[in-house]
Design an enzyme around this catalytic site. Sequence first.
Site, PDB file in Angstrom:
ATOM      1  N   LYS A 109      37.020 -19.045  14.399  1.00  0.00           N
ATOM      2  CA  LYS A 109      36.188 -19.098  15.206  1.00  0.00           C
ATOM      3  C   LYS A 109      35.928 -17.036  14.942  1.00  0.00           C
ATOM      4  O   LYS A 109      37.224 -16.555  14.335  1.00  0.00           O
ATOM      5  CB  LYS A 109      35.841 -19.443  17.198  1.00  0.00           C
ATOM      6  N   TYR A 139      28.328  14.188  14.693  1.00  0.00           N
ATOM      7  CA  TYR A 139      27.045  15.378  16.472  1.00  0.00           C
ATOM      8  C   TYR A 139      28.019  15.360  17.770  1.00  0.00           C
ATOM      9  O   TYR A 139      29.002  14.902  17.903  1.00  0.00           O
ATOM     10  CB  TYR A 139      26.584  13.433  16.668  1.00  0.00           C
TER      11      TYR A 139
HETATM   12  C1  LIG Z   1      38.927 -23.210  23.746  1.00  0.00           C
HETATM   13  C2  LIG Z   1      40.002 -21.736  22.825  1.00  0.00           C
HETATM   14  N1  LIG Z   1      41.528 -22.413  22.296  1.00  0.00           N
HETATM   15  C3  LIG Z   1      42.520 -21.504  21.919  1.00  0.00           C
HETATM   16  C4  LIG Z   1      41.498 -20.132  21.924  1.00  0.00           C
HETATM   17  C5  LIG Z   1      42.945 -19.635  20.759  1.00  0.00           C
HETATM   18  O1  LIG Z   1      43.715 -18.386  21.245  1.00  0.00           O
HETATM   19  P1  LIG Z   1      44.387 -17.008  21.029  1.00  0.00           P
HETATM   20  O2  LIG Z   1      43.590 -16.873  19.941  1.00  0.00           O
HETATM   21  O3  LIG Z   1      44.512 -16.699  22.336  1.00  0.00           O
HETATM   22  O4  LIG Z   1      45.917 -18.204  20.021  1.00  0.00           O
HETATM   23  C6  LIG Z   1      40.961 -19.479  22.230  1.00  0.00           C
HETATM   24  C7  LIG Z   1      40.084 -18.085  21.811  1.00  0.00           C
HETATM   25  O5  LIG Z   1      39.926 -17.764  22.311  1.00  0.00           O
HETATM   26  C8  LIG Z   1      40.089 -20.695  22.660  1.00  0.00           C
HETATM   27  O6  LIG Z   1      38.941 -20.138  23.152  1.00  0.00           O
END
Ligand SMILES: Cc1ncc(COP(=O)(O)O)c(C=O)c1O
Length: 383
Positions: free
Chosen positions: A42, A276
């Site tokens: 993601k 700035y």
């Molecule tokens: C539902 C879920 N699973 C797994 C992960 C992966 O976590 P990490 O990046 O700490 O491995 C995330 C990350 O935010 C998450 O939201």
Amino acid sequence: MKNTNISTSLSWLEVSRENILNNIRVIRKKIGSDVKIAAVVKANAYGHGYQEIAKILEDETIAFLAVHSLEEAFIINEGNFSPEILIVGYVPFEQLQEAVEAGFHLTVYNTETIEFLEKLKIFKKAKIHLKLETGTNRQGIDEKELPKFTELLKKTKNIELIGASTHFANIEDTTDHSYAQSQIDRYKLIISEIEDAGFEIPIKHTASSAASLLFSKTHYNMIRFGISLYGLWPSKETYLSYRLAGGENNLLTPALTWKTKVAQIKHVPKGSFIGYGCTYRTTADSKIAVLPLGYYDGYDRKLSNLGYVLIKGERAQVRGRVCMDNIMVDVTNIPDVKVEDEVVLLGRQNGDIITAEQMASWAQTINYEIVARINPLLPRKII
Ligand SMILES: Cc1ncc(COP(=O)(O)O)c(C=O)c1O
């Protein structure tokens, strides 16, 4: 934005295939061959590039690519990669039909979604993973709502239960893992209630990177591996817990290098203001390099007067405020800096390194945010 010629970009990212593969091998060794991996891609693969990471993982045995949204699932799907896609975020009703027809796995934690799925005219079953509330109080089905879910699921024709998941609240931020333990206990309890109601749960998954690295009892038969796939530790506390448990140094290798080029060199006399708001005034005659990127690219404005970049392997400090598309850095003590010299914003150059953790501490945030916020329009190149 189409970026065909990476060498003409104002700033760009290099993603090390070898380092990503190393991180996968490291975790695979830890979890064993019976545990599947969902690679969490993601947020543009934590800034590393959806397609680039999916491509690097192509020859690895990855069960799922996990994304937040249907939009992300479709972006990944364009590459026709072999792992299945698991959407861990919310899918609104109006997107459910498309999501099911595309074959994506859904994370479900409300009865309304199940009822809506059941009304759809679909030729494929919706593959769902129930998300269970164990103490994070983000997404998740509360134990007391469970009978409603199991009753509903017993009557559905459109739905196939594939998995049950949860997510830890407090594994990264502490070396005291008693809260995580209470979540594991709660997960076990809810899982057994689902099974007692007559359901089989083929995939049980709870572990993000920290849990995967620290606690084998969280692995079940799949882990969701995010930040550490990219070679980053979830936190100092995770690293510390890992080392205290006898874990080896240099386990993970960061995979991202962010580069730009010097756009201008200017000689400014002692007492001149830079940028700035006139927040920096030179204390001596100075040589300033102007770099063509800024907060729009994801270079945090909190790095104003604080961050460093690497030029010729030396540290040059940001002077004045980070602008939308430019930053200025002090190269007074670095000899022979020229226009078009390569600059490293994040990563290694010669003997020095700017880590995501250093940038995060300068910007008062976490390494996750530093990498995830790098503008997705910047070109990524697998090296
Ligand atoms: C539902 C879920 N699973 C797994 C992960 C992966 O976590 P990490 O990046 O700490 O491995 C995330 C990350 O935010 C998450 O939201």
